[in-house]
Design a protein around this motif. Structure first.
Motif, PDB file in Angstrom:
ATOM      1  N   UNK A  97      22.046  45.123  46.750  1.00 57.62           N
ATOM      2  CA  UNK A  97      22.204  43.675  46.883  1.00 57.62           C
ATOM      3  C   UNK A  97      23.477  43.304  46.137  1.00 57.62           C
ATOM      4  N   UNK A  98      24.441  42.794  46.856  1.00 61.14           N
ATOM      5  CA  UNK A  98      25.769  42.584  46.283  1.00 61.14           C
ATOM      6  C   UNK A  98      26.141  41.110  46.255  1.00 61.14           C
ATOM      7  N   UNK A  99      26.783  40.727  45.162  1.00 59.03           N
ATOM      8  CA  UNK A  99      27.311  39.369  45.020  1.00 59.03           C
ATOM      9  C   UNK A  99      28.835  39.387  45.145  1.00 59.03           C
ATOM     10  N   UNK A 100      29.346  40.344  45.915  1.00 57.56           N
ATOM     11  CA  UNK A 100      30.801  40.473  46.070  1.00 57.56           C
ATOM     12  C   UNK A 100      31.421  39.240  46.705  1.00 57.56           C
ATOM     13  N   UNK A 101      32.492  38.761  46.120  1.00 58.24           N
ATOM     14  CA  UNK A 101      33.519  37.989  46.821  1.00 58.24           C
ATOM     15  C   UNK A 101      34.828  38.223  46.081  1.00 58.24           C
ATOM     16  N   UNK A 149      35.283  40.710  42.260  1.00 60.42           N
ATOM     17  CA  UNK A 149      36.259  41.305  43.180  1.00 60.42           C
ATOM     18  C   UNK A 149      36.206  42.836  43.183  1.00 60.42           C
ATOM     19  N   UNK A 150      35.973  43.487  42.040  1.00 65.02           N
ATOM     20  CA  UNK A 150      35.912  44.955  42.076  1.00 65.02           C
ATOM     21  C   UNK A 150      34.773  45.519  42.915  1.00 65.02           C
ATOM     22  N   UNK A 151      33.757  44.715  43.217  1.00 66.60           N
ATOM     23  CA  UNK A 151      32.609  45.211  43.977  1.00 66.60           C
ATOM     24  C   UNK A 151      32.919  45.505  45.445  1.00 66.60           C
ATOM     25  N   UNK A 152      34.108  45.146  45.917  1.00 62.37           N
ATOM     26  CA  UNK A 152      34.432  45.301  47.337  1.00 62.37           C
ATOM     27  C   UNK A 152      34.153  46.713  47.828  1.00 62.37           C
ATOM     28  N   UNK A 153      34.533  47.716  47.050  1.00 66.05           N
ATOM     29  CA  UNK A 153      34.421  49.112  47.507  1.00 66.05           C
ATOM     30  C   UNK A 153      33.214  49.830  46.916  1.00 66.05           C
ATOM     31  N   UNK A 154      32.412  49.128  46.128  1.00 64.62           N
ATOM     32  CA  UNK A 154      31.263  49.782  45.514  1.00 64.62           C
ATOM     33  C   UNK A 154      30.273  50.343  46.546  1.00 64.62           C
ATOM     34  N   UNK A 155      29.902  49.583  47.574  1.00 63.40           N
ATOM     35  CA  UNK A 155      28.883  50.125  48.489  1.00 63.40           C
ATOM     36  C   UNK A 155      29.266  51.458  49.114  1.00 63.40           C
ATOM     37  N   UNK A 156      30.511  51.595  49.574  1.00 60.52           N
ATOM     38  CA  UNK A 156      30.914  52.867  50.183  1.00 60.52           C
ATOM     39  C   UNK A 156      30.877  53.988  49.154  1.00 60.52           C
TER      40      UNK A 156
END
Length: 607
Positions: free
Chosen positions: A73-77, A84-91
């Motif tokens: 569950x991500x709060x990325x934007x 902002x650093x969460x952009x590539x976390x899921x991959x």
């Protein structure tokens, strides 16, 4: 390790006793969900096919059903620097899961608004209730029954409480919160504060102010002051819900990446199919909530958590209130001074010894419960260590034996203050929070005439018009959860600070919020009951004498009862439509009081 402090033991016992019925209902609920709830193995073929249709190389493993599937569950934007650093976390997390024979999918996204952008703007009136929105979004994400574990990507003010509240309703799942870390230090905090006050006095212009703010908030990562966002990270360590020492490692570093990898690997080890099941609902118990409170007090964290902690606790069937916080505050010394309560930021705090030092020292002094179920170790003693890389390998070592900067971090035996500095003040104006640790001790007591306002903009206008010429207690009312969503009143800090620096005795009394980013001026905040609906703040008039005392816990309107009884409550200003505020009307109308967590969602659920 010393015996647990008697005051902490007493408060813990009281919390356990008053939570007996609600905690039992909660544990029964997650036990049923664990055995009879919605699970991937029980989904129909069409349901399951929908769930793995686009999962690429993980499709066969998800379909087979024997390996853990982690719901992210991500709060990325990329507007919010912390997220902002969460952009590539899921991959990356999907790859880390494959390394241990597991899979991961993004279960859902939740909003992440920035109080730093919306402060003083209409959008701030959506801020507090975004927490409930995030909690509901988290529940929606996890409701598919496709997951045997959850990874929560969130950092900032309402986001971590919202993620945790939502995930706790799926408390049978092992769950780890994964931070992204603070941005590197920028402009010195004292210089930023100096420029803000000069701007408030009209001595510098907007260009100079923007330049200073841009030098302070300058890149990816969490803002570096010890406000609500970094207090969130501190509390997750105190509750054992991070990998040990993960809170304050900067983004983009190898150590940050390895901690994320370790979190994903650890999730697979604490799942129900292994021999070390650690479900979230058992990790977050009465002792873990007390530990979060103690961490908040020992480090001088954000007053917003006087609202968030009761809400998080309720989601786990635990009942705490401000009396509990007040009694803990009297027993827990202040051992950290991080801006705005000190000169250094969270990077300096981390370098001085950080969370590993704090947790070890508090445990050794008998000021924490070490015997809680954590996600990252056997118990909380493992969080008295700090991560580092030895070549390519992630290891944990003992935190520094001594503080590396005693202007910022000290052991409990030689604290900055003997108590935690978050006081409950009560009287005929209701109940409120006073963060004494942020205020010089000689300013803890003030008796002065009131100036009453219905908005922070009206206070600013009076300040610019030169209307404050003597000691004053500024009352800002109709700022509670039911009135306008309880916005933070950040814009009051510079003008009130200027008045105080001119030699006036100044204080603020409000049913609104002031976060851990605020300080210096004495303030009784989160006043409950709020002014809307006839709360006592609605009866205050200009010129009434008010006494605020942090020493004795007093918030008193010095007007006789007969006079007050003859007054009619002031009418609340009409809240205009626009900026989406009208869409949150049901949350305002249904919200309970600040001391309960200011939540319409939890109130409606009967929690």
């Amino acid at each position: 390790m010393m015996t647990l402090h008697p005051a902490i033991a007493r408060v813990t016992d009281r919390v356990i006793e008053k939570s007996k019925a609600s905690r039992r209902r909660y544990l029964d609920m997650i036990a049923v969900q664990s055995e009879k709830g919605v699970h991937r193995s029980g989904l129909g073929c069409a349901n399951l096919a929908h769930g793995f249709a686009a999962s690429g190389e993980d499709k066969a493993l998800i379909r087979d059903g024997h390996a853990m599937n982690i719901g992210i569950v991500t709060a990325y934007n990329d507007m919010l620097s912390a997220h902002q650093p969460y952009a590539r976390y899921p991959e990356a997390m999907k790859m880390f899961a494959r390394e241990v024979g597991a899979t991961a999918q993004v279960a859902g996204g939740v909003p992440a608004m920035c109080d730093g952008v919306t402060q003083g703007q209409d959008g701030m009136e959506l801020s507090l209730f975004s927490r409930d929105n995030i909690a509901m979004g988290t529940a929606i994400a996890l409701s598919h029954g496709m997951f045997e574990g959850a990874a929560l990507l969130g950092i900032c003010d309402k986001i971590v409480p919202g993620l945790l509240i939502g995930a706790l309703r799926f408390g049978h799942l092992p769950t780890i919160l994964i931070p992204a870390g603070p941005m590197p230090s920028g402009l010195a905090n004292k210089e930023k504060q100096r420029v803000r006050q000069l701007y408030a006095e009209g001595k510098v212009g907007r260009e100079e102010l923007l330049e200073a703010e841009s030098a302070s908030y300058h890149g990816a990562g969490t803002c570096t002051f010890f406000g609500t966002a970094n207090s969130n990270q501190m509390m997750m360590e105190m509750m054992g819900l991070h990998m040990p020492g993960a809170a304050f490692i900067n983004p983009g570093t190898k150590l940050r990446t390895e901690l994320t990898r370790a979190a994903v690997h650890r999730l697979t080890a604490i799942g129900k199919r292994g021999d070390d099941w650690r479900p979230l609902g058992h990790c977050v118990d009465e002792k873990a909530i007390i530990n979060a409170c103690i961490g908040l007090l020992a480090t001088g964290g954000s007053t917003n958590h006087a609202i968030h902690l009761p809400a998080i606790a309720r989601a786990a069937g635990v009942q705490i209130d401000w009396q509990d916080l007040d009694e803990l505050s009297a027993a827990v010394p202040l051992i950290a001074r991080v801006y705005p309560n000190g000169s250094g930021d969270v990077n300096h705090f981390h370098a001085a010894g950080g969370m590993g030092f704090v947790i070890r020292e508090l445990i050794d002094a008998g000021l924490l419960h070490p015997d809680i179920m954590t996600v990252g170790g056997n118990d909380l003693t493992d969080y008295g260590r700090e991560p580092r890389l030895e070549g390519e390998e992630l290891i944990w070592q003992d935190a520094p034996a001594h503080s590396l900067d005693d202007s910022m971090l000290r052991p409990p035996a030689t604290p900055f203050l003997p108590d935690g500095g978050m006081r409950l003040v009560t009287g005929n104006l209701g109940r409120a929070t006073f963060k004494t640790s942020a205020v010089d001790k000689e300013r803890w007591q003030i008796t002065a005439p009131a100036r009453v306002f219905d908005s922070q903009e009206a206070v600013q206008a009076a300040f610019k018009a030169g209307e404050f010429t003597h000691d004053v207690i500024v009352v800002v009312r109709f700022q509670g959860p039911r009135a306008n969503g309880m916005p933070e009143l950040h814009k009051l800090t510079p003008p009130l600070g200027v008045l105080q620096d001119k030699g006036f005795k100044v204080a603020l009394v409000t049913d609104g919020r002031m976060s851990g980013a605020s300080g210096k001026v004495p303030a009784a905040i989160h006043c409950t009951p709020e002014a809307l609906g006839g709360g006592p703040l609605s009866l205050v008039c200009d010129g009434d004498m008010i006494r605020l005392c942090g020493h004795d816990g007093i918030l008193e309107l010095l007007v006789d009862a007969a006079t007050l009884a003859a007054r009619q409550p002031a009418e609340a200003p009409v809240l205009p439509d626009g900026t989406g505020r009208e869409l949150f009307a049901m949350m305002r109308h249904g919200a309970d009081g600040a001391e309960r967590g200011a939540s319409a969602m939890l109130a409606a659920a009967g929690l």
